[in-house]
Enzyme design. Structure first.
Site, PDB file in Angstrom:
ATOM      1  N   SER A 174      -0.976  11.225   1.010  1.00  0.00           N
ATOM      2  CA  SER A 174      -1.016  10.051   0.667  1.00  0.00           C
ATOM      3  C   SER A 174      -2.142   9.805  -0.590  1.00  0.00           C
ATOM      4  O   SER A 174      -3.120   8.743  -0.717  1.00  0.00           O
ATOM      5  CB  SER A 174      -1.521   8.878   1.889  1.00  0.00           C
ATOM      6  OG  SER A 174      -0.979   7.639   1.404  1.00  0.00           O
ATOM      7  N   GLY A 190       0.806  -0.908   0.091  1.00  0.00           N
ATOM      8  CA  GLY A 190      -0.078  -0.125  -0.010  1.00  0.00           C
ATOM      9  C   GLY A 190       0.954   1.370   0.115  1.00  0.00           C
ATOM     10  O   GLY A 190       1.976   1.185  -0.402  1.00  0.00           O
ATOM     11  N   SER A 191       0.380   2.256   0.609  1.00  0.00           N
ATOM     12  CA  SER A 191       0.926   3.673   0.807  1.00  0.00           C
ATOM     13  C   SER A 191       2.085   3.797   1.121  1.00  0.00           C
ATOM     14  O   SER A 191       3.100   4.763   0.893  1.00  0.00           O
ATOM     15  CB  SER A 191       0.041   4.589   1.146  1.00  0.00           C
ATOM     16  OG  SER A 191      -1.220   4.637   0.713  1.00  0.00           O
ATOM     17  N   VAL A 192       2.938   2.875   2.052  1.00  0.00           N
ATOM     18  CA  VAL A 192       4.170   2.891   2.424  1.00  0.00           C
ATOM     19  C   VAL A 192       5.097   2.941   1.424  1.00  0.00           C
ATOM     20  O   VAL A 192       6.299   3.439   1.767  1.00  0.00           O
ATOM     21  CB  VAL A 192       4.467   1.835   3.458  1.00  0.00           C
ATOM     22  CG1 VAL A 192       3.728   2.047   4.867  1.00  0.00           C
ATOM     23  CG2 VAL A 192       4.271   0.662   2.915  1.00  0.00           C
TER      24      VAL A 192
END
EC number: 3.4.16.4
Length: 571
Positions: free
Chosen positions: A358, A303-305
């Protein structure tokens, strides 16, 4: 005068014995001599020709070659604190055919062994036709001696070693376990089995007919202990990381989680905690789920990491500068047959703003303007889609889609962390490149003599720009504010990703993530926190994983005596 004389009758005399014929005499003498010759020959045969065999048979009933156990090598943390040690134990065994049938002696033996008499009798009956059976394995020397003091015929002792883990459940999945024969079965115990295992020795001993030791005769071969293994792990940081992770999993009623802390300068793994766990010193009722080292063997969509990593590829392309503004209105966009959304309409955002908010829309628009697949290529240079190379059994390499299958929607999804899979350890290793001016350090579970040079995978200037953007992400008032550490600057990124199963994405099932670097002014630690399926109202990475990062990293920086970089955030 005799009666016979008076009667005039002459008495009869026995006829003289006929002399033995010479032939018969010779036959008898020949038989006697033949018997003597056979007897003498047999004596010579036994004492000369059969002597080695007979001597060996005699020795086999009195001389024995005993095995001298060799203890397994010790596993320690980077400061020499023991994490796995071998302690001497005694295994009791018996020859069932020599055990007394007396009920009183058997009752005494059963009580000393901590068993029921009926159970012991059943086992003896089951092994009645054999010459060996275990009575009880891995007893303390004191408990075993109390049994031997009963002097019950047929009971014998054998020295062994048992593995003991002082840290218990705190580092169980990383260290692994050994089986009852002290052979590695999981984790590092399995990975380094040939190195840790000792080489048993041998000795010649004299025993009586009951198998009891009479005297040591000769040392044939000395036992060689196994090699000691020094891990990169810092036991202080491991305890602290495990404590915070366990508390967070319990607080959010999560399925599990992982914390990986790496030295930003060397790539050494300073802490690796997992939930659920188990006690390796008492495996009764063990849940197999606890055996898995999730940080290394489990993969998931990040995901966004990974948006900072994708941003580094976008900056390296030369197509954009840091001051560019991307319009993310109206907060959603349609690509192929899929709709990409942000939490809300953020409008126009800078590159730093895209990371702070994000924004999936912002990342997708940037990635779709690239002619070359720079984002997935950067992921590969950072170690995705390949095993980390730690040697840990079952370490996962993750996955990236094949280039020939990329569509516009897949290209966009890769930029915001969907369509690929990684492990927590891979994530931590990838972000060492951001912390080290573009040089990625391979993860090491063992303590290193010196820090590796690393591999240049990102342009130094780009890595510094991304680090500064991540610094802006973790500020008061942002979604990642709970990751702030008093006195230190933190660069990080939150992530909240939906879980998948065989039918696709699950409803209301998420993984909460946070990846951070601290302190920003001189990076020392890269830490990844992943909480699997937190339940309740809070499941976003900023609300669930970020606080764990703050507590873990804050304590770690102080334990490592890292000087504060003069930042006092207001939370």
């Amino acid at each position: 005068m005799s009666a016979e004389a008076r009667s005039g009758v002459t008495p009869r005399r026995p006829p003289p014995t006929a002399p033995m014929s010479k032939a018969r005499y010779r036959v008898m003498m020949a038989l006697v001599l033949l018997g003597l010759a056979l007897l003498a020959g047999r004596i010579v045969d036994l004492h000369v020709f059969d002597r080695p065999f007979l001597q060996g048979q005699g020795d086999a009933r009195t001389l024995r070659t005993d095995t001298i156990p060799a203890h397994r090598g010790m596993i320690t943390d980077r400061h020499g604190e023991p994490l796995a040690i071998s302690t001497p134990v005694v295994t009791l065994w018996a020859n069932p055919q020599d055990l007394p049938a007396d009920d009183i002696q058997r009752l005494m033996l059963a009580r000393a062994l901590g068993q029921e008499l009926d159970t012991l009798n059943e086992r003896i009956a089951r092994y009645a036709e054999r010459e060996f059976m275990y009575l009880r394995r891995r007893m303390t020397p004191e408990a075993a001696q109390s049994v031997l003091d009963l002097r019950i015929p047929g009971v014998h002792a054998r020295e062994e070693y048992k593995r003991y883990y002082p840290a218990g459940e705190v580092a169980a999945q990383l260290l692994g376990v050994t089986n009852i024969d002290d052979t590695g079965q999981e984790g590092l115990e399995l990975a380094y089995q040939p190195y840790l295992a000792g080489v048993p020795g041998k000795r010649r001993v004299l025993k009586d007919r009951r198998g009891r030791l009479v005297r040591d005769l000769t040392l044939l071969k000395e036992a060689q202990p196994g090699g000691d293994l020094t891990l990169a792990l810092d036991q202080r940081l491991q305890y602290m990381a495990y404590r915070e992770l366990k508390a967070a999993v319990a607080e959010h009623d999560a399925d599990g989680g992982s914390v990986v802390m790496m030295d930003a300068r060397s790539g050494e793994v300073l802490a690796m905690a997992n939930q659920p766990s188990y006690n390796p010193n008492n495996r009764a009722g063990l849940d197999p789920q606890g055996l898995r080292n999730r940080a290394i063997v489990d993969t998931f969509e990040p995901g966004s990491v990974v948006k900072p990593l994708a941003m580094s590829a976008i900056l390296e392309s030369g197509e954009f500068d840091r001051d560019i503004v991307i319009d993310t209105s109206p907060g959603w966009m349609r690509i192929d047959r899929f709709t990409i959304k942000d939490i809300r309409n953020y409008g126009k955002l800078s590159l730093a703003g895209i990371l702070e908010k994000s924004s999936n829309i912002g990342m997708s628009k940037l990635a779709l303007q690239l002619d070359d697949p720079l984002v997935p290529e950067t992921y590969r240079r950072l170690g995705f889609d390949q095993a980390p190379g730690t040697g840990f059994p079952g370490e996962a390499g993750g996955s990236l889609p094949a280039p020939v299958r990329w569509s516009s929607s897949q290209w966009a999804a890769l930029s915001y962390g969907y369509g690929l899979s990684v492990s927590a350890l891979q994530l931590a290793s990838a972000f060492t490149a951001i912390a080290n001016d573009g040089r990625r350090l391979p993860p090491s579970l063992l303590k290193l003599a010196e820090a590796p040079a690393g591999e240049a995978v990102i342009e130094p200037g780009v890595a510094r720009q991304v680090l500064q953007m991540m610094d802006q992400v973790v500020q008061p008032g942002t979604g990642a504010r709970r990751a702030l550490v008093s006195g230190y600057g933190v660069a990080g990124k939150t992530g909240t990703v939906r879980k998948t199963d065989a039918g696709g994405y699950q409803e209301n099932a998420y993984r909460s993530l946070f990846v951070g670097i601290a302190p920003v002014s001189d990076p020392r630690i890269v830490t990844v926190v992943m909480i699997d399926h937190p339940r309740g109202d809070s499941y976003y990475g900023g609300a669930v994983a970020a606080p764990v990062f703050s507590r873990v990293v804050g304590n770690a920086l102080r334990l490592l005596d890292v000087p504060p970089d003069a930042r006092e955030p207001e939370t």
